[in-house]
Design an enzyme around this catalytic site. Structure first.
Site, PDB file in Angstrom:
ATOM      1  CG  HIS A   1      -2.052  -0.954   1.154  1.00 46.76           C
ATOM      2  ND1 HIS A   1      -3.203  -0.668   0.469  1.00 46.76           N
ATOM      3  CD2 HIS A   1      -2.202  -2.211   1.632  1.00 46.76           C
ATOM      4  CE1 HIS A   1      -4.031  -1.713   0.550  1.00 46.76           C
ATOM      5  NE2 HIS A   1      -3.449  -2.661   1.252  1.00 46.76           N
TER       6      HIS A   1
ATOM      7  CG  ASP B   1      -2.989  -3.491   5.143  1.00 48.43           C
ATOM      8  OD1 ASP B   1      -2.014  -2.709   5.257  1.00 48.43           O
ATOM      9  OD2 ASP B   1      -4.049  -3.174   4.577  1.00 48.43           O
ATOM     10  CD  GLU B   2      -5.656  -5.717   1.499  1.00 43.38           C
ATOM     11  OE1 GLU B   2      -6.713  -6.337   1.275  1.00 43.38           O
ATOM     12  OE2 GLU B   2      -5.506  -4.515   1.211  1.00 43.38           O
ATOM     13  CB  VAL B   3       2.732  -7.621   1.782  1.00 43.03           C
ATOM     14  CG1 VAL B   3       4.003  -7.686   0.960  1.00 43.03           C
ATOM     15  CG2 VAL B   3       2.738  -6.475   2.765  1.00 43.03           C
TER      16      VAL B   3
END
Lengths: 653, 653
Positions: free
Chosen positions: A223, A285-287
């Site tokens: 992100h 988050d969300e790597v």
């Protein structure tokens, strides 16, 4: 709201007259005088009374705090208070000024318009929060939120006793906090929309005065596209990067270069000075790791260091990051994905995954915050958020020590679909029920009571300058022009935006964050009060075995309004490119109104409707339940379906 | 609105898309860039479009000004502009940037929501004002108006092309401008409610950016009690003085002491530096002279100087004052009463007395401004203000040179009954029709067109942050609590406050300026749109000889709502001390609704109603026309009376 821990009603009431004033004993300083002035101003707004201190008059409210606000607010400070009101005066005592702030808000909520004047009822309240961390996260990256909009929302948070503002300051779509050390972060990564350091200090001070901590989040290593416009060397891929994105691969920070850590050392040191809170959120988050997989140097680094997958590489990154934070006396907070046994037990896990995930962390010794179920952007009704209990699921089975590690929770306002104009209605009043869940005792769960109190709180919040109700009329007029919009209001009152992530279909490519948010879906409230009340009426009517005449009359009134509405609304729909997508919706509402009235006619005659009729009407209902191009759900379809089904097979009289 | 001098419609329209942007040629500087940014921001508010400048796209609006804004705005500068819009672009040219500012506001008003998108119609507009001085006076003494409320009203003024803010900064009830030379003026005479010099400079700059001059008024020698709290030696009487007043004799400044002029020399020099405008208002109205009569020293002074009455003494004072102003390069402005042949012809007379008074001054060579008929606090309907023509009466008979001395006019917002919360609704939208009277050609007088355009402008004004429509709901909920207020809205929609000075009966003593303004009379609009529209419907119906079925149906719908409203409203009225005074009003409305329906029944049967019925119903009407304790007029009483009278003697079918 939130419901206090203990409420003992007294008899009579304390009048609020023009000579009402507050006096403080115990701990006092200038900042505290300001909070009393603010309370008096809020009371003045609510009552319309310009209060006048008359010499010699006894105070109507006496406030006693044993200690003041810490210069830097700390997690876990005693927030309790006692408020006693009788017919002659009110007394508010608390061990800390935080408790006083909460008690003043309780007092404000108690103020009522009565037949004899403004008054608060006699009562004794002893109150303290269930969880010490009760937060609201603002995503200011996807759509920027100006300072004044943040401030009014901080006032709203204080009104419902939330005490933590989590500020999601960077994401792919924009970097919003000024860095003097790395000016290209905002210079190239914000399209000019960012907070100066002065504005950040102003917000922190504003929050502090209201008993609210401010926790910054800089989301890394994923992100993080907005970082790379000004500092492409931080990234794992070749670039070039734009804020609009559109690339297939999500950019990630490069955790294998020493220059990355050198950059972060300097950046985090600067931000640690700017943000005084002890906690510092690093996202995490969300790597998705695709850029890592595509980069041979990173692959080689993984092999050389024995990091067997991308999770291990992120854990390596987080360990380095945690040491930098520790050096700056900060405690690391991150999303579920940062949980790793190699990190010290001091870190805090914020869980979007749920109570089980939180419980697992607590068992390993980690503290946690619940955000699963508290995502305001998913457009859930208040009751659904209200039902999310942090201590349920696996969390219910924890030992007392483990339970104590669950610090509280945070509602999250992800900003894909909000602007300053409609952010208030996306947060409020629903956020108040999450605040209640985190403050009040676990057994406070009555939904009818919640909605009644929520309605009152919603009005109180508008006195603070929030626009969650007042902004809609402007937005409807923008769509419809200066004509009478009452027919558009009728439609807007019975629809809700599609839920969860259904507004956007990924097959359409990435969201255009610069597109106007000026459609009906942007103006309507996440939850339709009208539809909820109508559904309740239908329940009452059916449960009365169709005998409740008063309920039937009210149902008929509604159905008639809806049946006739399409004809009234049509000229507006035709005249506006923004409303044309709502035509099928308007037609469905009218068709449903007519169907509901026919169903009632059958019920009145105690005669079953023909099967063909039922089939035809249920087809209408199915059609009406589809959101269509407007992305809106007709919330009265379900209760009207109940009427149709009842009409087709009425109970015996 | 205001209607331009010349409008030539073209064919087609110019679309407003996300790539819309403005480019400027000709005179440019940073301040001008700011005004274009502000325009683009206002356009963004109105459309909900976040505009994005895409490189390579041609501008949709080209602006050319030959010169910029003067650092100090001057009266009589060319304000004309030409705006040409075709399907591919718009061009705005003006000799000065003032004209550009006006043209941009015209462009904004032209923006419409159409079936194909936001657009402005193709048109050629050539426009200039009829009068050079078009002002709005804010009384900030009786009730203080904070800076933010002034700013949003300045935005409103700019939107309707008003160019002069007259700031009535001192009066008996409060002195509102900080003086560094005489700090006790605000220190003792403002109860803490005043503008710092920094805030004053901020307002002046804000107004300047919008092409608005700021003229300060310090009202002397009368209306000056607030000066005397800190500086009692200025007064003609013994004191002591309080802001609340209550003394029988109105305090006046002492024009016989040299120390008074020494004080004013220093004060006016300071204020002349603070307020850059060439004009300076000294009030001068309503000097009742009783304190002069009661003071033997003043009587002796009059005799010694051959001043035969108090008018002569005031003229002496004004002559001295005028010399002080001239030394500070200021032109004196004052109310009617300052007119005296001993004063130079440069001064400006602001007339609350009327056109004849203005004409008399013009004949003597004095310039003038009309405010008679433009007092917004008198609660007149827009049409009544609209009908006040500065060049009527004796003014119509003036020579061209004399006519040129009538510079324009000012609407006046005297602040006996306003707070920040309701000041916008007391000014807007009605002020827009006064702005039109002063800007547009004399023959622009069509009332139906005025109301249609006023409705559109009213919505546009809300985009600027004005709260003239949005604030009412808050105020109604304050009275009624969190319950459904739709029945209260029905009542509020058909009433108006009593007119002229009838809200206050002097026998009650002086007004308490600290009393709460939180009653229904404070929340309702000065003019009832519903009542006006209903009266129009009744006209249509009667003129159709009772044959217009559509009109009758709509009339019946309204009457039915009103007839049934008291039952719905009653629980709210009973529950609130603020609403109890409205019970007779609510009962009258229901009785009138029933009477109107009965009248229609007689008309439908083409049968005259019995005389007894008529007598009874007209008694109801008479009762309903009395304002009662609520101070509110039921504006539907008159059209319902017409129905009753028609029902009692129907025309032959």
């Amino acid at each position: 709201m939130p419901m206090p821990a203990s409420v003992q009603p007294g008899s009579g009431q304390l009048a609020i007259t023009q000579s009402f004033f507050v006096s403080a004993t115990g701990y006092r300083n200038a900042a505290l005088a300001v909070s009393i002035d603010r309370f008096q101003q809020q009371l003045s707004e609510k009552t319309g009374i310009p209060f006048r201190l008359k010499p010699g008059v006894a105070p109507a409210l006496e406030v006693h705090a044993a200690s003041g606000l810490d210069p830097v607010l700390k997690l876990g400070v005693d927030e309790s208070y006692e408020l006693t009101i009788n017919e002659s005066k009110a007394t508010l005592t608390a061990p800390t000024w935080l408790g006083v702030l909460h008690g003043l808000q309780t007092f404000l909520q108690l103020v009522q318009t009565t037949p004899t004047g403004f008054a608060v009822p006699a009562v004794t309240i002893k109150d303290q929060p269930r969880f010490p961390w009760r937060g609201l996260m603002f995503d200011v990256s996807r759509h920027f939120i100006p300072v004044d909009a943040l401030k009014r929302n901080l006032d709203g948070m204080a009104a419902v006793k939330m005490n933590a503002m989590h500020w999601h300051l960077s994401d792919d779509q924009g970097f919003r906090a000024e860095s003097k050390k790395f000016p290209r972060l905002t210079g190239m990564g914000s399209a000019g929309q960012f907070y100066t350091q002065e504005e950040i200090r102003d917000i922190i001070a504003y929050a502090h005065d209201r008993g609210i901590r401010v926790i910054p989040e800089f989301d890394i290593p994923g992100h993080s596209r907005s970082w790379f416009l000004g500092y492409p060397d931080l990234s794992s891929g070749p670039g070039p990067y734009t804020l609009e994105g559109g690339a297939a691969i999500d950019p990630i920070m490069d955790p294998t270069r020493e220059t990355t850590y050198k950059f972060l050392e300097t950046f985090i040191a600067e931000m640690s000075r700017l943000f005084p809170d002890a906690y510092f959120h690093i996202g995490g988050d969300e790597v998705d790791g695709k850029q890592w997989d595509a980069n041979p140097k990173i692959q080689a680094f993984k092999q050389a260091h024995g990091l067997k997958n991308n999770q291990a590489l992120q854990a390596y990154f987080n360990q380095r990051l945690q040491k930098i934070l520790a050096k700056n006396h900060k405690i690391m907070v991150g999303w579920d994905e940062i949980l790793n046994p190699d990190l010290p037990k001091t870190i805090v896990i914020q869980s979007w995954r749920g109570q089980d995930s939180l419980a697992a962390a607590a068992k390993q010794g980690y503290s946690g915050l619940l955000s699963y179920g508290y995502y305001l952007d998913l457009m859930w009704p208040a009751a659904r958020h209200y039902a999310i209990e942090p201590m349920s699921g696996d969390a219910a089975t924890l030992s007392p020590d483990e339970k104590a590690r669950i610090l509280g929770g945070e509602s999250c306002q992800w900003a894909e679909w909000v602007m300053p104009e409609n952010i208030d209605s996306h947060i409020w009043p629903r956020n108040a029920v999450i605040a209640e869940r985190l403050w009040s005792q676990q057994n406070v769960t009555d939904v009818a009571s919640m909605y009644a109190r929520l309605n009152a709180v919603s009005l109180d919040l508008e006195w603070l300058g929030l626009t969650h109700r007042s902004a809609r009329a402007h937005m409807l007029h923008r769509m419809a022009g200066p004509a009478d919009i009452s027919a558009l209001r009728v439609l807007a009152d019975v629809v809700e935006p599609v839920k969860d992530y259904n507004r956007w279909d990924d097959s359409k490519g990435p969201i255009d964050f610069h597109a106007p948010l000026n459609r009906l879906i942007d103006a309507v409230y996440p939850e339709s009060d009208t539809a909820r009340q109508f559904a309740g009426l239908v329940q009452t009517y059916i449960q009365s075995n169709y005998k409740d005449q008063a309920a039937e009359t009210r149902i008929r009134n509604w159905l008639t309004v809806w049946r006739d509405n399409d004809a009234r609304l049509h000229p507006l729909l035709d005249g506006s490119f923004l409303l044309q997508e709502d035509e099928p919706l308007s037609q469905s509402l009218s068709a449903l109104g007519a169907a509901g009235l026919e169903a009632l006619d059958y019920l009145d005659k105690s005669q079953a409707a023909p099967d063909a009729w039922k089939t035809q009407q249920l087809a209408l209902v199915e059609q009406a339940k589809k959101p269509g191009p407007a992305g809106l759900l007709l919330m009265v379809a379900a209760p009207i379906q109940q009427l149709i089904e009842a009409g087709a097979s009425p109970k015996s009289p």
